[in-house]
Design a protein around this motif. Structure first.
Motif, PDB file in Angstrom:
ATOM      1  N   VAL A 124       3.264  -1.360   4.280  1.00 12.96           N
ATOM      2  CA  VAL A 124       2.752   0.471   3.929  1.00 12.96           C
ATOM      3  C   VAL A 124       3.771   0.596   3.593  1.00 12.96           C
ATOM      4  CG1 VAL A 124       2.229   2.273   4.226  1.00 12.96           C
ATOM      5  CG2 VAL A 124       0.834   0.524   5.881  1.00 12.96           C
ATOM      6  N   VAL A 125       4.454   1.340   2.474  1.00 15.71           N
ATOM      7  CA  VAL A 125       5.266   2.042   1.863  1.00 15.71           C
ATOM      8  C   VAL A 125       5.568   3.193   1.619  1.00 15.71           C
ATOM      9  CG1 VAL A 125       6.274  -0.209   1.016  1.00 15.71           C
ATOM     10  CG2 VAL A 125       4.620   1.342  -0.154  1.00 15.71           C
ATOM     11  N   ASP A 126       6.145   4.225   1.346  1.00 12.49           N
ATOM     12  CA  ASP A 126       5.810   5.894   1.049  1.00 12.49           C
ATOM     13  C   ASP A 126       6.164   5.566  -1.373  1.00 12.49           C
ATOM     14  OD1 ASP A 126       8.707   5.584  -0.144  1.00 12.49           O
ATOM     15  OD2 ASP A 126       9.661   6.820   1.680  1.00 12.49           O
ATOM     16  N   GLY A 127       6.129   6.646  -1.991  1.00 10.91           N
ATOM     17  CA  GLY A 127       6.230   6.790  -3.300  1.00 10.91           C
ATOM     18  C   GLY A 127       7.553   6.310  -3.314  1.00 10.91           C
ATOM     19  N   ARG A 128       8.349   6.215  -2.820  1.00 10.10           N
ATOM     20  CA  ARG A 128       9.279   5.957  -3.359  1.00 10.10           C
ATOM     21  C   ARG A 128      10.314   4.164  -3.012  1.00 10.10           C
ATOM     22  NH1 ARG A 128      13.332   9.645  -0.217  1.00 10.10           N
ATOM     23  NH2 ARG A 128      11.478   9.324   1.696  1.00 10.10           N
ATOM     24  N   GLY A 129       8.708   3.912  -2.538  1.00 12.02           N
ATOM     25  CA  GLY A 129       8.650   1.876  -2.357  1.00 12.02           C
ATOM     26  C   GLY A 129       9.655   1.918  -0.777  1.00 12.02           C
ATOM     27  N   GLU A 130       9.923   2.491   0.178  1.00  9.96           N
ATOM     28  CA  GLU A 130      10.474   2.645   1.553  1.00  9.96           C
ATOM     29  C   GLU A 130       9.165   2.253   2.482  1.00  9.96           C
ATOM     30  OE1 GLU A 130      13.087   5.612   1.890  1.00  9.96           O
ATOM     31  OE2 GLU A 130      14.286   5.422  -0.100  1.00  9.96           O
ATOM     32  N   ALA A 131       9.549   1.465   2.502  1.00 10.13           N
ATOM     33  CA  ALA A 131       8.570   0.755   4.211  1.00 10.13           C
ATOM     34  C   ALA A 131       8.376   1.768   5.483  1.00 10.13           C
ATOM     35  CB  ALA A 131       9.106  -0.242   4.879  1.00 10.13           C
ATOM     36  N   VAL A 132       6.944   1.963   5.621  1.00 11.49           N
ATOM     37  CA  VAL A 132       6.837   3.112   6.523  1.00 11.49           C
ATOM     38  C   VAL A 132       6.404   3.020   8.057  1.00 11.49           C
ATOM     39  CG1 VAL A 132       4.846   5.192   6.968  1.00 11.49           C
ATOM     40  CG2 VAL A 132       6.306   4.902   4.545  1.00 11.49           C
ATOM     41  N   ALA A 133       7.269   3.071   8.309  1.00 15.89           N
ATOM     42  CA  ALA A 133       6.510   3.147  10.108  1.00 15.89           C
ATOM     43  C   ALA A 133       5.196   3.214  10.702  1.00 15.89           C
ATOM     44  CB  ALA A 133       7.770   2.463  10.929  1.00 15.89           C
ATOM     45  N   HIS A 134       4.523   2.765  11.201  1.00 17.46           N
ATOM     46  CA  HIS A 134       2.803   4.054  11.449  1.00 17.46           C
ATOM     47  C   HIS A 134       2.903   4.025  12.937  1.00 17.46           C
ATOM     48  CE1 HIS A 134       0.915   0.322  10.211  1.00 17.46           C
ATOM     49  NE2 HIS A 134       1.417   0.622   9.215  1.00 17.46           N
ATOM     50  N   GLY A 135       2.561   2.284  12.652  1.00 18.03           N
ATOM     51  CA  GLY A 135       2.224   1.825  15.010  1.00 18.03           C
ATOM     52  C   GLY A 135       1.069   1.767  14.654  1.00 18.03           C
ATOM     53  N   LEU A 136       0.437   1.996  13.656  1.00 17.45           N
ATOM     54  CA  LEU A 136      -1.417   2.604  13.595  1.00 17.45           C
ATOM     55  C   LEU A 136      -2.203   1.217  13.484  1.00 17.45           C
ATOM     56  CD1 LEU A 136      -1.388   5.908  11.038  1.00 17.45           C
ATOM     57  CD2 LEU A 136      -1.803   5.365  13.556  1.00 17.45           C
TER      58      LEU A 136
ATOM     59  N   LEU B  15       0.872  -1.383  -0.443  1.00 15.61           N
ATOM     60  CA  LEU B  15       0.053   0.454  -0.716  1.00 15.61           C
ATOM     61  C   LEU B  15       1.004   1.756   0.074  1.00 15.61           C
ATOM     62  CD1 LEU B  15      -2.955   1.185   0.067  1.00 15.61           C
ATOM     63  CD2 LEU B  15      -2.598   1.176   3.059  1.00 15.61           C
ATOM     64  N   ASP B  16       0.381   2.255  -1.476  1.00 19.91           N
ATOM     65  CA  ASP B  16       0.971   3.224  -1.357  1.00 19.91           C
ATOM     66  C   ASP B  16       0.629   3.864  -0.301  1.00 19.91           C
ATOM     67  OD1 ASP B  16       2.695   5.933  -2.036  1.00 19.91           O
ATOM     68  OD2 ASP B  16       2.623   5.511  -3.817  1.00 19.91           O
ATOM     69  N   VAL B  17       1.255   4.773   0.912  1.00 24.49           N
ATOM     70  CA  VAL B  17       0.176   5.486   1.765  1.00 24.49           C
ATOM     71  C   VAL B  17       0.756   7.638   1.046  1.00 24.49           C
ATOM     72  CG1 VAL B  17       2.732   7.124   2.524  1.00 24.49           C
ATOM     73  CG2 VAL B  17       0.276   6.394   3.844  1.00 24.49           C
TER      74      VAL B  17
END
Length: 312
Positions: free
Chosen positions: A292-304, A229-231
């Motif tokens: 969950v990743v950002d637009g560059r494909g890097e993992a996003v830590a969110h804890g949600l 999923l691209d946040v």
């Protein structure tokens, strides 16, 4: 004003085509359409849990039905009717007129008549059961997502949660901004035309009621797949887009109360144009879990986490 006077005055109407017997008897009698299958869903709204005591009654009537119609939309169904179970602290005529007005205006807009229910005295509590139809074998389900499918969402996400944060006092918005997100919170739009247009095209679908993370997670679990999923691709209103990143993530990923449709479709599928924006937000993968990743494909830590009635 007694119980039966209340029903007759605010809720009883002539039975439309397809309803042999509506409000006023022990049971409604509906005429099924040949070749169709019934789809049935119930939702309960409790004061203090699902809505504020200060909400405008017309908006509450609208939302009470809208959240149920959204379930029909997620399954590609056409509405046929609904029942209302209503607990009221007292028979307040002005409140009832507003509530019934908002409820029945939305019902009329979607050809979904009130066909029965119950009223009683007690803490304010609304329970609606909605009935719909879809052609046999064509109902959209959560269980059909396939590896390689694209993930799409309608409209925008997160405004309802942003409005809640304003009510909680954790966020301040100007008058126009608050009015816009409050409208999203209190008057959601059930995407019925979209759901019906997706029959035979979408491989799975669900509506966003408890938050994108949890609702998309239900699709993944039912389908036995994972997803990326691209946040940064999540569609947001201008009001939410202007907020800090952490708040954007909270509202878009875990906010809930959006009642937009999230669906999967094969790459290159020709999506329907029903007057609502559709945004590609990810892809179905074989590896279990939701990444969950950002637009560059890097993992996003969110804890949600999405909303859960017994852990929130």
């Amino acid at each position: 004003m007694g119980e039966f006077d209340l029903i007759r005055r605010f809720f009883q109407r002539p039975a439309p085509a397809g309803v042999d017997v509506g409000v006023g008897d022990d049971c409604a009698v509906l005429a099924p359409t040949p070749g169709q299958r019934w789809l049935v869903s119930s939702d309960m709204l409790v004061e203090g849990r699902h809505f504020l005591s200060t909400v405008d009654p017309a908006r509450l009537g609208h939302k009470a039905l809208a959240v149920n119609l959204s379930d029909l939309a997620a399954c590609g169904a056409t509405p046929r009717g609904f029942t209302l179970a209503l607990a009221l602290p007292r028979a307040d005529e002005a409140w009832l007129a507003g509530f019934a007005g908002g409820l029945l205006a939305l019902a009329d807009a979607h050809g979904c008549p009130l066909v029965g229910g119950d009223t009683t005295q007690g803490p304010l509590n609304l329970c609606i059961t909605v009935f719909g139809e879809a052609p046999a074998g064509q109902a959209l389900l959560r269980s059909g997502a396939r590896v390689g499918d694209e993930i799409w969402v309608s409209g925008t996400l997160g405004d309802a949660r942003l409005a809640l944060e304003v009510f909680r006092g954790s966020v301040a918005l100007d008058g126009a901004g608050f009015a816009a997100v409050r409208e999203a919170m209190e008057r959601p739009t059930p995407r019925l035309a979209l759901g019906q247009a997706l029959r035979g095209l979408a491989t799975s679908a669900i509506d966003v009621s408890d938050g994108l993370l949890g609702d998309l997670g239900h699709v993944l679990a039912a389908s036995g797949v994972g997803a990326r999923l691209d946040v940064d691709a999540l569609p947001r209103s201008a009001v939410l887009a202007s907020q800090p990143v952490a708040l954007r993530h909270l509202c878009g990923l875990a906010g809930g109360d959006d009642y937009e449709l999230v669906f999967t479709a094969p790459p290159g599928a020709r999506l329907p144009d029903v007057g609502v924006a559709l945004t590609r937000i990810g892809v179905i993968e074989a590896e279990p879990g939701l990444r969950v990743v950002d637009g560059r494909g890097e993992a996003v830590a969110h804890g949600l986490q999405s909303f859960d009635h017994f852990s929130s």
